[in-house]
Design an enzyme around this catalytic site. Structure first.
Site, mmCIF file in Angstrom:
data_model
loop_
_atom_site.group_PDB
_atom_site.id
_atom_site.type_symbol
_atom_site.label_atom_id
_atom_site.label_comp_id
_atom_site.label_asym_id
_atom_site.label_seq_id
_atom_site.Cartn_x
_atom_site.Cartn_y
_atom_site.Cartn_z
ATOM 1 N N GLN A 1 0.551 5.913 11.484
ATOM 2 C CA GLN A 1 0.610 6.404 9.937
ATOM 3 C C GLN A 1 1.821 7.205 9.993
ATOM 4 O O GLN A 1 2.391 7.499 10.646
ATOM 5 C CB GLN A 1 -0.512 7.448 10.238
ATOM 6 C CG GLN A 1 -1.804 7.187 9.756
ATOM 7 C CD GLN A 1 -2.514 6.185 10.605
ATOM 8 O OE1 GLN A 1 -2.474 6.531 11.805
ATOM 9 N NE2 GLN A 1 -3.196 5.341 9.994
ATOM 10 N N GLY A 2 2.445 6.559 8.817
ATOM 11 C CA GLY A 2 3.763 6.925 8.209
ATOM 12 C C GLY A 2 4.728 6.063 8.674
ATOM 13 O O GLY A 2 5.885 6.029 7.996
ATOM 14 N N ASP A 3 4.385 4.896 9.425
ATOM 15 C CA ASP A 3 5.513 3.939 9.810
ATOM 16 C C ASP A 3 5.129 2.678 8.716
ATOM 17 O O ASP A 3 6.116 1.700 8.653
ATOM 18 C CB ASP A 3 5.015 3.380 11.042
ATOM 19 C CG ASP A 3 5.501 4.327 12.341
ATOM 20 O OD1 ASP A 3 6.659 4.921 12.067
ATOM 21 O OD2 ASP A 3 4.834 4.342 13.252
ATOM 22 N N HIS B 1 0.612 -1.190 0.116
ATOM 23 C CA HIS B 1 0.121 0.033 -0.010
ATOM 24 C C HIS B 1 0.766 1.174 -0.010
ATOM 25 O O HIS B 1 0.254 2.276 -0.181
ATOM 26 C CB HIS B 1 -1.072 -0.180 0.996
ATOM 27 C CG HIS B 1 -0.484 0.560 2.428
ATOM 28 N ND1 HIS B 1 -0.219 -0.367 3.308
ATOM 29 C CD2 HIS B 1 -0.422 1.614 2.989
ATOM 30 C CE1 HIS B 1 0.190 0.246 4.606
ATOM 31 N NE2 HIS B 1 0.148 1.605 4.296
ATOM 32 N N ASP C 1 0.255 -7.566 2.020
ATOM 33 C CA ASP C 1 0.709 -6.135 1.969
ATOM 34 C C ASP C 1 2.279 -6.106 1.733
ATOM 35 O O ASP C 1 2.751 -5.383 2.670
ATOM 36 C CB ASP C 1 0.100 -5.306 2.900
ATOM 37 C CG ASP C 1 0.160 -3.881 2.936
ATOM 38 O OD1 ASP C 1 0.527 -3.303 1.741
ATOM 39 O OD2 ASP C 1 -0.220 -3.197 3.843
HETATM 40 N N1 ARG Z 1 -1.225 2.285 7.416
HETATM 41 C C1 ARG Z 1 -0.344 3.115 8.212
HETATM 42 C C2 ARG Z 1 0.680 3.682 7.272
HETATM 43 O O1 ARG Z 1 0.164 3.758 6.169
HETATM 44 C C3 ARG Z 1 0.188 2.052 9.238
HETATM 45 C C4 ARG Z 1 -0.553 1.982 10.306
HETATM 46 C C5 ARG Z 1 -0.241 1.164 11.486
HETATM 47 N N2 ARG Z 1 -1.358 1.217 12.480
HETATM 48 C C6 ARG Z 1 -1.163 0.720 13.528
HETATM 49 N N3 ARG Z 1 -2.327 1.112 14.458
HETATM 50 N N4 ARG Z 1 -0.135 0.072 14.029
HETATM 51 O O2 ARG Z 1 1.582 4.126 7.835
#
Ligand code: ARG
Length: 264
Positions: free
Chosen positions: A216-218, A80, A125
């Site tokens: 987000q961002g990880d 993604h 993913d």
């Molecule tokens: N989808 C997120 C991204 O694009 C990562 C989300 C991880 N979330 C979590 N609660 N561990 O960076």
């Protein structure tokens, strides 16, 4: 098929550019600020940790996703994370603070492979990118190849430059230990049963009570266990919330497809 509910949540929460793909994660309370509840980390100690920056990012230093160096010219990230044009990405190695734009090494991307089943089936993913300028001499991480590594009680650490939920400096490389809660936990009705949690391709890790998590961002970044790439940051509902742990792509499940790309 990626769950409808997950997609709705993703569309409702536009904060970081990393949400550009079908990520089911919600925004954390304070956008722009990495990992929630973690501690500062050092890329000198984690040289294989790669920041996958993108010019479409809303963050000032193009912070977008994470990745892992698995060969001098190959990085593993999340499928993604690779929805943008290839030319918009830059891989950054050895830069603890993304604002220090002259520190570390950078490379453009010359090839993108993403798991062809991503978006068709739950899980999958994962992606492998080829670096135009190999990070020669930098330590790499081997892939975890044993599916039995995904067992409740294992204690991996996740690394990244993502959202901290307001706690701690922005754009700064961080890490946090997230115990494996196990597939049966994430499959529970009050956890992720309604979100297409995929036991055979995902790892459920974090804290039942919340508090510490990736965010987000990880996404795309490394979840490391015993010196191997065990998981890839994939999704979660919110960040660090009770009964909503982090979900990671299970590298062992996809190891042969990934290794074929790494060797190519
Ligand atoms: N989808 C997120 C991204 O694009 C990562 C989300 C991880 N979330 C979590 N609660 N561990 O960076």
């Amino acid at each position: 098929m990626a769950g409808k509910l997950k997609l709705v949540l993703a569309l409702a929460t536009i904060t970081t550019a990393a949400l550009g793909a079908a990520t089911p994660a919600q925004a954390a309370p304070n956008p722009g600020t990495t990992i929630v509840g973690g501690t500062l980390a050092s890329t000198a100690q984690a040289p294989w940790a790669i920041a996958l920056n993108n010019t479409a990012s809303s963050s000032p230093n193009d912070q977008y996703c994470g990745a892992t160096l698995v060969k001098a010219n190959k990085i593993v990230t999340a499928a993604h994370c690779v929805a943008r044009a290839m030319s918009s990405y830059t891989a950054v190695q050895g830069r603890d603070s993304l604002s220090e734009t002259s520190v570390g090494r950078t490379s453009k991307i010359s090839k993108i492979w993403k798991d062809p089943l991503y978006g068709q089936q739950p899980g999958h993913d994962v992606a492998v990118l080829t670096l135009a300028t190999p990070f020669t001499g930098v330590a790499t991480l081997p892939l975890e190849t044993s599916r039995s590594a995904d067992v409740a009680g294992a204690r991996p650490t996740v690394y990244g430059w993502g959202n901290t939920g307001g706690a701690g400096p922005a754009e700064r490389f961080q890490k946090v230990l997230v115990p494996v809660l196990g597939d049966s936990y994430c499959s529970r009705p009050d956890v992720y049963a309604d979100y297409d949690y995929e036991a055979d391709g995902e790892i459920c890790a974090g804290y039942v009570e919340g508090g510490k998590d990736s965010c987000q961002g990880d996404s795309g970044g490394p979840l490391v266990l015993n010196g191997r790439l065990f998981g890839v940051v994939s999704w979660g509902i919110g960040c660090a919330e009770a009964r909503k742990p982090g979900v990671y792509a299970e590298v062992a499940t996809y190891a042969s497809a990934l290794q074929a790309q790494i060797n190519s």
